[in-house]
Design an enzyme around this catalytic site. Structure first.
Site, PDB file in Angstrom:
ATOM      1  N   CYS A  68       0.814  -1.218   0.000  1.00  0.00           N
ATOM      2  CA  CYS A  68       0.000   0.000   0.000  1.00  0.00           C
ATOM      3  C   CYS A  68       0.846   1.266   0.000  1.00  0.00           C
ATOM      4  O   CYS A  68       0.300   2.360   0.094  1.00  0.00           O
ATOM      5  CB  CYS A  68      -0.931   0.013   1.220  1.00  0.00           C
ATOM      6  SG  CYS A  68      -2.206  -1.263   1.179  1.00  0.00           S
TER       7      CYS A  68
ATOM      8  N   ARG B  34      -6.489   3.943  -2.423  1.00  0.00           N
ATOM      9  CA  ARG B  34      -6.653   2.535  -2.045  1.00  0.00           C
ATOM     10  C   ARG B  34      -6.705   2.386  -0.526  1.00  0.00           C
ATOM     11  O   ARG B  34      -7.553   1.651   0.004  1.00  0.00           O
ATOM     12  CB  ARG B  34      -5.501   1.716  -2.607  1.00  0.00           C
ATOM     13  CG  ARG B  34      -5.562   0.248  -2.240  1.00  0.00           C
ATOM     14  CD  ARG B  34      -4.316  -0.479  -2.675  1.00  0.00           C
ATOM     15  NE  ARG B  34      -4.406  -1.904  -2.424  1.00  0.00           N
ATOM     16  CZ  ARG B  34      -3.417  -2.752  -2.632  1.00  0.00           C
ATOM     17  NH1 ARG B  34      -2.256  -2.318  -3.099  1.00  0.00           N
ATOM     18  NH2 ARG B  34      -3.561  -4.042  -2.382  1.00  0.00           N
TER      19      ARG B  34
END
Length: 254
Positions: free
Chosen positions: A155, A201
């Protein structure tokens, strides 16, 4: 590579790079053959022997990244043995593009991802706090309601940067290879697009966890969020290319 890297987020771009890189090699092979001039055997061996030793060393110590690096050097050496320096210059882009297949060492990944993970964690926390969500962070660990989340390397944006850089290079080379100045300008936008996409995200995963629970956020929707944000970043690059059309036109006139 297929078993250990390409089946994970770290190397999901690998099959795409391999297939498109081989297509580029086949596309430019006739051009390379026209300029090929085989070097002396001693020069070819001076390249191939060290390359194969690197591959053998990686095989012995069991480090996949070193193996792949040695294999790529051997590929370059084979092309050099076939057609000399002229063949390498003719195929410079496909060979550079295929270098994206070489996985980065874990230590390098850790060094590069930590600042990005911290920045994304802090930015996501600040934004969600501003709209009233009960969230706080300690480094890359997020506490949202009763849940605790860890912003992992996937991430951070590094994987997206590598994947987008590879696909962005492919796109720029095919459409704008004649103007290297504009090509470099467009590639500059890859970094912010990738980081912003991964920020989105992280926001999606936090909201999924808070509203639907940890099981929902870590299952199919987790992977779907990754695919969605990658597609978003890719669409952003295409849109930027469209917006910069006047800039491309002015550069073409110079």
């Amino acid at each position: 590579m297929a078993r250990e890297i390409w089946s994970t987020e770290d190397g999901s771009h690998g099959p795409i790079v391999l297939a498109s890189g081989c297509w580029l090699l086949a596309r430019q092979w006739p051009e390379m053959v026209q300029v090929a001039k085989a070097p002396a055997l001693s020069r070819a061996l001076a390249w191939m022997i060290p390359s194969l030793l690197v591959y053998l060393f990686g095989r012995m110590i069991g480090v996949l990244g070193v193996e792949v690096f040695g294999l790529m050097l051997s590929l370059y050496g084979l092309i050099f043995a076939f057609g000399g320096s002229a063949s390498l210059r003719s195929l410079w882009f496909p060979l550079l593009y295929l270098a994206f297949l070489v996985p980065l060492p874990d230590t390098v990944v850790a060094i590069l991802t930590q600042p990005m993970k911290l920045a994304i964690s802090q930015a996501a926390t600040s934004l969600l706090q501003a709209v009233g969500y009960p969230i706080a962070n300690t480094g890359v660990t997020l506490q949202v309601g009763p849940y605790e989340l860890l912003v992992a390397a996937a991430c951070s944006g590094l994987n997206a940067i590598i994947s987008l850089s590879a696909i962005g290079l492919f796109y720029v080379y095919l459409l704008h290879r004649s103007d290297w100045r504009y090509a470099l300008l467009l590639l500059v936008f890859v970094l912010p697009c990738a980081i912003f996409a991964n920020f989105i995200r992280v926001l999606i995963l936090i909201l999924l966890t808070y509203h639907a629970g940890d099981d929902a956020a870590q299952g199919f929707l987790h992977n779907l969020a990754g695919i969605f944000t990658f597609a978003l970043a890719l669409a952003a690059i295409f849109a930027i290319d469209k917006v910069l059309t006047p800039v491309r036109s002015r550069l073409a006139l110079k």
